[in-house]
Design a protein around this motif. Structure first.
Motif, PDB file in Angstrom:
ATOM      1  N   GLY A  99      59.526  -6.349 -31.162  1.00 53.02           N
ATOM      2  CA  GLY A  99      58.658  -7.076 -32.098  1.00 53.02           C
ATOM      3  C   GLY A  99      57.203  -6.807 -31.781  1.00 53.02           C
ATOM      4  O   GLY A  99      56.391  -6.549 -32.689  1.00 53.02           O
ATOM      5  N   LYS A 100      56.880  -6.836 -30.464  1.00 53.59           N
ATOM      6  CA  LYS A 100      55.494  -6.555 -30.073  1.00 53.59           C
ATOM      7  C   LYS A 100      55.107  -5.138 -30.470  1.00 53.59           C
ATOM      8  O   LYS A 100      54.018  -4.888 -31.009  1.00 53.59           O
ATOM      9  N   PRO A 137      66.730 -11.801 -34.276  1.00 53.94           N
ATOM     10  CA  PRO A 137      65.481 -11.023 -34.261  1.00 53.94           C
ATOM     11  C   PRO A 137      65.528  -9.802 -35.167  1.00 53.94           C
ATOM     12  O   PRO A 137      64.514  -9.430 -35.755  1.00 53.94           O
ATOM     13  N   LYS A 166      62.656 -13.546 -24.565  1.00 60.00           N
ATOM     14  CA  LYS A 166      62.130 -12.578 -23.594  1.00 60.00           C
ATOM     15  C   LYS A 166      63.162 -11.472 -23.412  1.00 60.00           C
ATOM     16  O   LYS A 166      63.811 -11.363 -22.378  1.00 60.00           O
ATOM     17  N   GLN A 183      56.786 -12.722 -35.286  1.00 60.44           N
ATOM     18  CA  GLN A 183      56.790 -13.708 -34.202  1.00 60.44           C
ATOM     19  C   GLN A 183      58.198 -13.783 -33.598  1.00 60.44           C
ATOM     20  O   GLN A 183      59.131 -14.264 -34.238  1.00 60.44           O
ATOM     21  N   LEU A 184      58.382 -13.265 -32.380  1.00 57.84           N
ATOM     22  CA  LEU A 184      59.660 -13.394 -31.656  1.00 57.84           C
ATOM     23  C   LEU A 184      59.375 -14.019 -30.298  1.00 57.84           C
ATOM     24  O   LEU A 184      58.507 -13.536 -29.561  1.00 57.84           O
ATOM     25  N   HIS A 185      60.099 -15.096 -29.988  1.00 60.40           N
ATOM     26  CA  HIS A 185      59.746 -15.849 -28.788  1.00 60.40           C
ATOM     27  C   HIS A 185      60.649 -15.564 -27.593  1.00 60.40           C
ATOM     28  O   HIS A 185      60.345 -15.982 -26.492  1.00 60.40           O
ATOM     29  N   SER A 219      62.303  -8.747 -28.462  1.00 58.33           N
ATOM     30  CA  SER A 219      60.969  -9.335 -28.464  1.00 58.33           C
ATOM     31  C   SER A 219      59.936  -8.245 -28.185  1.00 58.33           C
ATOM     32  O   SER A 219      58.887  -8.179 -28.821  1.00 58.33           O
ATOM     33  N   GLU A 220      60.290  -7.372 -27.224  1.00 64.35           N
ATOM     34  CA  GLU A 220      59.413  -6.234 -26.923  1.00 64.35           C
ATOM     35  C   GLU A 220      59.293  -5.327 -28.142  1.00 64.35           C
ATOM     36  O   GLU A 220      58.223  -4.815 -28.462  1.00 64.35           O
TER      37      GLU A 220
END
Lengths: 381, 679
Positions: free
Chosen positions: B253-254, B221, B246, B242-244, B250-251
């Motif tokens: 990335g959001k 990531p 959890k 786009q990180l899938h 990923s957070e």
């Protein structure tokens, strides 16, 4: 908040540790004071000067090599002129001026004189010269790390028996040691049915001609002088009276004044004595080498110095561990007494020593010696 | 699983492994330590004691044998035997007792007890021998020697052998125990090594697996994030990461995507602000440019031309006109561009007529998108252009239209450009109004100049008239007075008393008229013939003192002047002396007091001097305060010509000063006048 609590907790632990460390450090024994009471002048100096120097040598050697955790020892000497009456004032002086914790004393009567005080003051008393039945009955703070009086002087009794002598006269100085020595000899002679006469002489008497002449007339074939230098005059007077019989002396014969007073008549006298030959030769030789290095000469007689060396070294070897082994709540005198009583095997210059429940040591055994020339002796057996 | 959990799990597992290793290691180490302590403090000292015991037992045997055999050396031997009995053996007994106490082996206890029992017997029998052979003499006693030898050969030897046997067995047992303990110790060390090896290996393998997994889950990531950051950095704010997984990344990335969106919005706002700022700057620059062109005293024509030029340029309009509303409410074309120049000042459009008239009337701009075909074409050498848009703007001054701007544009003006027009409209209106005002002022000034000249002429004529009239009136008046005197002297009887009375009235009226004519003459001369210079008030007061001394004496009055007036002004000395004289004379004249007193005082008020002439006379009613300064105005008790105070007022005003009175009937009056220091 949690972090603060942790920090507070850790700080508390550190502070407590420091406090306990500080307290334990304060309770440590940093210094101990040794006192010595013995004859440095007047009479029987051979029983005072040598031992005082021997203890000083041991103390100095210890202080020079001691570890950080080991207490320093201070050593203070007082001259009792071989007078039992001076023992208590000198002890009091040492306590008052130097607050001594341990006192080494040569005089048996002096040892008896300070009994009450050493218990009150919680002072350990070590007689590094004599070890007899009377001393063994003294209080629990009194230790005797020395030859056994009766046994030592008994050598003369056995010698008289071996020689087949029949009539013995014993002149003795009016103190405990000499009286006990006299009695020990008499006991042996009595057992062998050998006639024995005891003459107690005043301590300052120098002329024994009347008594000697009387003994000569009565046919005594052996003369025993249990006393100090004044008996040098007696030995001279023996020979002057034409008496050629065997002459015996006590353990203190090897004193220059004794020889001088006898004007050489002391030669050929036999007496119980102790030299490096009788003990641990290696340790004794090493001790005398150091003694000569420090004081420039050998002590007048070896045994008082050797016994003093063993007594002081034994005590110091225990004291070394005071800050490691002594529980804080126990007084040092109680702890030291207990440790001394637990001494079952100690390698001393006088031999392997042990201390019995009565505070008296075992392991120092005297032999019979002969006075061969001025201040020279020879072991007979 | 989140990275935090992964790491916590990894470290937790690692710590558990270490803790497990430590605990097991501690347990085994403690066991080994205990074993080692047993070997060190129990077994080895016990073996050593047993060796020593054997040695002492042998020594004692040798010494006893020697004692029995040699009667000459028994003393030395005795000492050695005593040393063994009193020191060595008790010490060994103590050691054995310790072994018995510490051991759990029954056999060791049994053998040790056997040794102790035998030792006791040996000791007792040794003492017996020593007592039997105390001296050389005892050796020659067969019984004692024989008994001693028997004891030695019997009890002592038997027990000595027992001691040796038991010691041998004891040593064997202790050696076995020592060997066993050392084996256990060795085993413990092996166990420690094994534990460390197993846990270490397992720990390393698990650690490696977790580390690789965790690193991968972090690095992938992060690389994506790095690439996305580069894309966004290059300006693509629409890019989405786009990180899938959890986890925290990923957070992250959001958050990154949110940040990119915010960045885009911020960038747009900044761009908009930048454009707005540029527009504001352009507007300000344009305004300044326009205002700069309208600075100075410009004529309406100049303003019209400059305004038209500016807006032609501003709107990129190729054609335009500027109309000014005249006084008669008609729009007159003052400036034209790309249009028939002859129509300048000729085109006149009443307000309210036509499109520009409507714009002027309704005070609202008109924008015509659909330009009619008949509208003027823009001609160039290359051809004709048709305007796309007609922009007609009424120029307002306050709420009034003062002109109309008419522009033929090739493009429709933007809202901001129309807004700009609104912003500067009133300023142009002000400029036009000012120019128009200037035009009116110039016209008024010209008229005023003309009126002033007429007035001066009339004034001169009037003065001439007054002079001539006064002068011409004196002659008939003198005639009337002369004949009245003749009648009084020569026809006294003829006219009778009543006639004489009438003649008296005639003489008085003639006299009064003469006085009035004189005064009128004097008044007309004021300001025209006096010389101006430096006024020394002290000189004026000295002169008046002498000139009025008779009057004062006659009135039995008192006149007080200021001791010294240091200030000097420019003015007419004669007129000012007359001013003081009139006021002082009036003060004494209108005074019924037995001791009339008049005092002149002054005050320096900075830029002017204020004088006051005070009296204790009859006073004046307040309602007459203004009236008394008018010509020929006398009060009820009036004496004199009624010109004196008007005279005073004229003198003061000719010196740019002001005169006024404060008074109370019966208490006296205070006449004030001020004179500016610089005239």
């Amino acid at each position: 908040m949690k972090v603060l609590k942790n920090i507070f907790g850790i700080s508390l632990i550190i502070v407590s540790s420091l406090a306990s460390f500080s307290c334990s450090d304060n309770q440590k024994v940093k210094e101990l004071n040794f006192g010595f009471i013995g004859p440095l002048s007047t009479r029987a100096t051979v029983l005072g000067i040598g031992p005082a120097k021997a203890i000083e040598l041991v103390v100095d050697e210890y202080n020079a090599n001691k570890k950080e955790n080991e207490p320093k020892i201070n050593f203070f000497i007082e001259d009792d002129k071989w007078e039992k009456d001076l023992a208590l004032p000198l002890y009091t002086k040492l306590r008052k001026e130097h607050n001594i914790d341990i006192v080494f004393i040569s005089n048996s009567d002096g040892t008896v004189a300070i009994q009450k005080n050493i218990i009150e003051d919680k002072v350990i008393c070590v007689n590094q010269l004599n070890n007899d039945e009377l001393l063994s009955k003294l209080n629990k703070n009194t230790f005797k790390i020395a030859k056994r009086t009766e046994e030592t002087n008994g050598i003369i009794g056995h010698r008289i028996t071996d020689l087949g002598l029949k009539k013995t006269v014993i002149f003795h100085f009016p103190n405990d040691f000499m009286t006990r020595g006299t009695n020990a000899v008499k006991k042996i002679l009595d057992k062998e049915n050998i006639e024995c006469k005891i003459i107690k002489v005043p301590k300052d008497q120098v002329d024994f001609s009347i008594e000697l002449e009387k003994c000569k007339d009565e046919g005594y074939d052996s003369y025993v002088f249990f006393g100090y230098k004044n008996f040098g005059f007696a030995m001279k007077q023996v020979r002057d009276l034409g008496i050629t019989n065997k002459v015996f002396g006590s353990t203190v014969l090897l004193e220059q004044a004794y020889y001088d007073n006898s004007e050489g008549a002391i030669v050929d006298s036999e007496f119980p004595f102790f030299t490096t030959l009788d003990g641990n030769k290696i340790l004794a030789t090493d001790f005398f080498d150091k003694y000569i290095e420090k004081f420039g000469e050998k002590p007048g007689a070896e045994w008082p110095a050797l016994q003093a060396r063993d007594a002081s070294k034994l005590v110091i070897d225990i004291i070394k561990e005071v800050n490691t082994n002594k529980p804080a709540e126990i007084h040092i005198s109680d702890w030291l007494r207990s440790e001394l009583l637990n001494t079952t095997y100690y390698k001393g210059a006088c031999g392997n020593l042990s201390i019995g429940e009565d505070g008296a040591s075992r392991g120092v055994y005297f032999s019979l010696y002969k006075y061969v020339s001025e201040m020279k002796v020879e072991k007979i057996k | 699983m989140t990275i935090k959990r992964k790491l916590s799990f990894s470290f937790g597992l690692f710590i558990v492994l270490i803790a497990g290793t430590i605990v097991l290691n501690q347990i085994v180490s403690q066991k080994a330590e205990d074993r080692y302590e047993i070997i060190r403090t129990q077994i080895q000292p016990a073996i050593k004691s047993i060796d020593k015991y054997k040695q002492i037992n042998s020594s004692l045997n040798v010494l006893l044998k020697k004692k029995l055999e040699s009667k000459n050396d028994h003393s030395t031997t005795n000492n050695k035997i005593l040393s063994i009995l009193e020191v060595e053996i008790p010490n060994l007994i103590r050691s054995l007792k310790k072994i018995i106490k510490e051991t759990s082996s029954k056999k060791i206890k049994e053998y040790s007890s056997g040794v102790l029992l035998s030792t006791k017997s040996i000791t007792e029998h040794t003492y017996k021998i020593l007592n039997l052979l105390e001296s050389k003499k005892d050796y020659i006693k067969p019984k004692k020697l024989s008994e001693s030898k028997d004891i030695f050969a019997g009890e002592i030897t038997i027990h000595s052998n027992k001691v040796n046997r038991n010691l041998y067995r004891l040593k064997q047992l202790l050696n076995e125990s020592n060997f066993q303990s050392q084996n256990e110790l060795k085993k413990s060390f092996s166990q420690i090594s094994l534990i460390i090896f197993i846990f270490g290996t397992v720990g390393i393998i698990i650690g490696l697996i977790i580390a690789i997994k965790t690193i991968n889950s972090i690095i992938t990531p992060i690389n994506k994030l790095k690439d996305s950051a580069s894309i966004v950095g290059s300006g693509d704010y629409n890019h989405k990461l786009q990180l899938h997984a959890k986890d925290e990344l990923s957070e992250l990335g959001k958050s990154f995507n949110v940040m990119t969106g915010s960045l885009k919005n911020s960038f747009n706002i900044i761009q908009a602000q930048k454009e707005l700022q540029e527009r504001i700057n352009f507007t300000e620059t344009s305004k300044n440019k326009l205002y700069e062109s309208l600075k100075g005293e410009l004529s309406v024509e100049q303003i019209s031309k400059r305004v038209l030029d500016f807006f032609l340029n501003y709107y990129k309009a190729p054609m335009g006109a500027f109309h000014i509303i005249t006084e008669n409410n008609t729009l007159v074309c003052e400036a034209l561009f790309a249009f028939d120049k002859d129509k300048k000042n000729v085109i006149e459009t009443p307000v309210g007529r036509g499109i520009i008239g409507e714009a002027a009337l309704h005070k609202k701009p008109i924008l015509i998108d659909d330009v009619p075909d008949e509208y003027s074409k823009i001609k160039t050498t290359l051809g004709e252009l048709k305007a796309k848009c007609i922009f007609i703007v009424p120029i307002l001054h306050g709420n009034e239209s003062v002109g109309v701007l008419e522009l033929a544009c090739l493009t429709k003006p933007k809202d901001s450009e129309i807004e700009f027009m609104n912003q500067v409209n009133n300023s142009i209106g002000i400029a036009i109004n000012a120019a128009q005002g200037l035009r009116y002022l110039e016209e008024a000034h010209a008229k005023l100049e003309q009126s002033s000249e007429t007035l001066q002429l009339k004034n001169k004529e009037l003065e001439q008239f007054v002079y001539i009239t006064s002068h011409d009136l004196q002659e008939p008046l003198r005639t009337i007075s002369s004949y009245a005197d003749i009648l009084e002297e020569d026809f006294k009887d003829a006219v009778g008393d009543e006639g004489m009375q009438y003649i008296g009235f005639l003489q008085k009226a003639s006299k009064r008229l003469t006085t009035q004519i004189h005064s009128l003459l004097e008044l007309s001369k004021l300001g025209s013939e006096t010389k101006r210079g430096v006024i020394d008030f002290n000189t004026i007061f000295t002169n008046l003192h002498y000139e009025l001394s008779f009057l004062i004496k006659e009135k039995n009055g008192q006149l007080i002047f200021p001791p010294f007036v240091s200030e000097k002004i420019q003015g007419s000395p004669i007129e000012l002396q007359l001013l003081f004289q009139n006021l002082i004379v009036n003060a004494f004249k209108y005074n019924n007091n037995d001791n009339p007193t008049t005092e002149v005082s002054y005050m320096d008020n900075g830029d002017h001097l204020t004088f006051c002439v005070s009296d204790n006379g009859i006073g004046i009613k307040q309602r007459h305060f203004e009236k008394i300064f008018q010509i020929f105005q006398r009060l009820e008790n009036g004496e004199g010509s009624g010109i004196g105070l008007a005279h005073c007022k004229k003198i003061v005003e000719s010196h740019q000063g002001k005169i006024w009175v404060d008074s109370e009937p019966g208490k006296g009056s205070h006449f004030f006048f001020n004179l500016p220091k610089k005239q």
